[in-house]
Design a protein around this motif. Sequence first.
Motif, mmCIF file in Angstrom:
data_model
loop_
_atom_site.group_PDB
_atom_site.id
_atom_site.type_symbol
_atom_site.label_atom_id
_atom_site.label_comp_id
_atom_site.label_asym_id
_atom_site.label_seq_id
_atom_site.Cartn_x
_atom_site.Cartn_y
_atom_site.Cartn_z
ATOM 1 N N PRO A 178 39.652 43.462 25.202
ATOM 2 C CA PRO A 178 38.716 42.520 25.823
ATOM 3 C C PRO A 178 39.061 41.078 25.481
ATOM 4 N N MET A 179 38.744 40.175 26.385
ATOM 5 C CA MET A 179 39.079 38.774 26.191
ATOM 6 C C MET A 179 38.360 38.178 24.988
ATOM 7 N N THR A 180 37.164 38.648 24.683
ATOM 8 C CA THR A 180 36.445 38.114 23.528
ATOM 9 C C THR A 180 37.222 38.346 22.235
ATOM 10 N N GLU A 181 37.886 39.495 22.134
ATOM 11 C CA GLU A 181 38.692 39.776 20.955
ATOM 12 C C GLU A 181 39.963 38.926 20.937
ATOM 13 N N LEU A 182 40.538 38.694 22.111
ATOM 14 C CA LEU A 182 41.717 37.837 22.178
ATOM 15 C C LEU A 182 41.370 36.404 21.794
ATOM 16 N N LEU A 222 39.537 44.405 35.846
ATOM 17 C CA LEU A 222 40.361 44.483 34.652
ATOM 18 C C LEU A 222 39.492 44.471 33.399
ATOM 19 N N ASP A 223 38.429 43.681 33.417
ATOM 20 C CA ASP A 223 37.555 43.572 32.249
ATOM 21 C C ASP A 223 36.842 44.890 31.952
ATOM 22 N N ASN A 224 36.478 45.637 33.001
ATOM 23 C CA ASN A 224 35.845 46.938 32.787
ATOM 24 C C ASN A 224 36.774 47.881 32.036
ATOM 25 N N TYR A 225 38.032 47.914 32.446
ATOM 26 C CA TYR A 225 38.992 48.794 31.786
ATOM 27 C C TYR A 225 39.325 48.310 30.375
ATOM 28 N N ALA A 226 39.329 46.988 30.161
ATOM 29 C CA ALA A 226 39.608 46.458 28.827
ATOM 30 C C ALA A 226 38.539 46.879 27.818
ATOM 31 N N HIS A 227 37.297 47.031 28.296
ATOM 32 C CA HIS A 227 36.202 47.436 27.420
ATOM 33 C C HIS A 227 36.045 48.958 27.331
ATOM 34 N N ASN A 228 36.640 49.681 28.254
ATOM 35 C CA ASN A 228 36.452 51.133 28.298
ATOM 36 C C ASN A 228 37.801 51.835 28.440
ATOM 37 N N ASN A 229 38.551 51.892 27.359
ATOM 38 C CA ASN A 229 39.820 52.611 27.354
ATOM 39 C C ASN A 229 40.007 53.257 25.988
ATOM 40 N N ILE A 254 44.099 54.495 31.463
ATOM 41 C CA ILE A 254 43.844 53.638 32.613
ATOM 42 C C ILE A 254 44.278 54.395 33.863
ATOM 43 N N PRO A 255 43.449 54.468 34.915
ATOM 44 C CA PRO A 255 43.844 55.188 36.139
ATOM 45 C C PRO A 255 45.174 54.694 36.690
ATOM 46 N N TRP A 256 46.055 55.630 36.993
ATOM 47 C CA TRP A 256 47.399 55.241 37.426
ATOM 48 C C TRP A 256 47.391 54.492 38.747
ATOM 49 N N LYS A 257 46.451 54.799 39.637
ATOM 50 C CA LYS A 257 46.383 54.082 40.909
ATOM 51 C C LYS A 257 46.048 52.614 40.690
ATOM 52 N N PHE A 258 45.083 52.351 39.795
ATOM 53 C CA PHE A 258 44.737 50.960 39.482
ATOM 54 C C PHE A 258 45.926 50.248 38.843
ATOM 55 N N TYR A 259 46.612 50.936 37.931
ATOM 56 C CA TYR A 259 47.750 50.307 37.251
ATOM 57 C C TYR A 259 48.878 49.983 38.225
ATOM 58 N N LEU A 260 49.150 50.886 39.160
ATOM 59 C CA LEU A 260 50.204 50.623 40.137
ATOM 60 C C LEU A 260 49.849 49.446 41.041
ATOM 61 N N LYS A 261 48.571 49.337 41.424
ATOM 62 C CA LYS A 261 48.131 48.181 42.199
ATOM 63 C C LYS A 261 48.283 46.908 41.374
#
Length: 259
Positions: free
Chosen positions: A133-137, A6-13, A60-67
Motif C-alpha cells: 500500500p502507498m501509505t507504507e511506501l 491497484l490500491d485494492n490489490y495492494a491492500h488485499n494480497n 494477484i489475478p493474472w488477467k488484471f496483471y496482464l492488463k
Amino acid sequence: MFENTLDNYAHNNKLRGTNVYFKVLFALLTMIVSLISTSPIVPIVITFLMSFLIIFKAKIPWKFYLKFLAIPFIFGFLTFIFMAFFFGVGDTIYEFNIFNLAITVDGFNLGLLVFARIMGGFSCMAFLALTTPMTELFSVLETFKIPKIVLEIAMMMYRFIFVFLDEALNMYHAQQTRLGYHSMRSSYKSLGILASNLFIRTWIKGERAYISMESRGYNGSLHINSYQDGIGTKNMLLLFSFEALMVLGVYLSGNFRFI
C-alpha cells in the motif's frame, strides 16, 4: 469499471504482511541489476520471476496483471521494432524492399536488450505497487528523509486520484441506469457529458474532503505512521544472496547474444 483498482490489490494480497523495507529493497536492487545487464537473459529471468511472485505468491489475478503489463509491453515492443530497423550496423538479418529498410544484427540485439530491460524494470515496480500500500511506501520514504512537503503533496495527489475515480464511477453507473450507453450515439453523448462535468464535481468533492480534514484537526501537516520492524538478519542474507546470484548471472551472460 474501476472496482478492482491497484490500491485494492495492494491492500488485499498474500504478500501484504511481508516487511515493507524488504520488499522495497528487493524491488529496487533487482531493478538496478536488470538495468545494468548487458544481455537480455537476466532481465527476462527477472520478468518471469517477478510475474511468478505477483501471480502465484501474492495471488494477484493474472488477467488484471496482464492488463497492467500491456502498456509497457506495447511500448517496449515498439521500441524493439524501431531500434531493430534504425540502430546498429553489421550483417543484415532481413531486408525489405520498401525505403531500403533492413534489420541488422546489432540493431536486433540492442532492441531486444532495451525491451528486456523495460520489462524487467517494470515488473519490479509492478511487484512493489501490487503488494505494498502507498501509505507504507510513504512511511519508508519518510525514513529515507524525503522532504515532508514532497510526501504530503504526493499523499494528497494519491488521495484525490481515488476521489476522481469514485466520482467517475458514480456518474457512469447513474448514466448506465438511464440507458445512457444503449447505442453508439447515446454512448458518445453520455461520455461527453461525463467528461464535461467530471472535473467540476471532482473539484467540489475535493473541497468537501478538505473541509472534513480541517474539522478533524488538520493544520497543514499530515502525520505518517511508521510501524514497520527491521528486515532481520535472515531476510537480509536471503536478499543479498539472491542479488549476488543475479549479478553473477549478469557477469556470466555479458557477451551472450541471441543472433
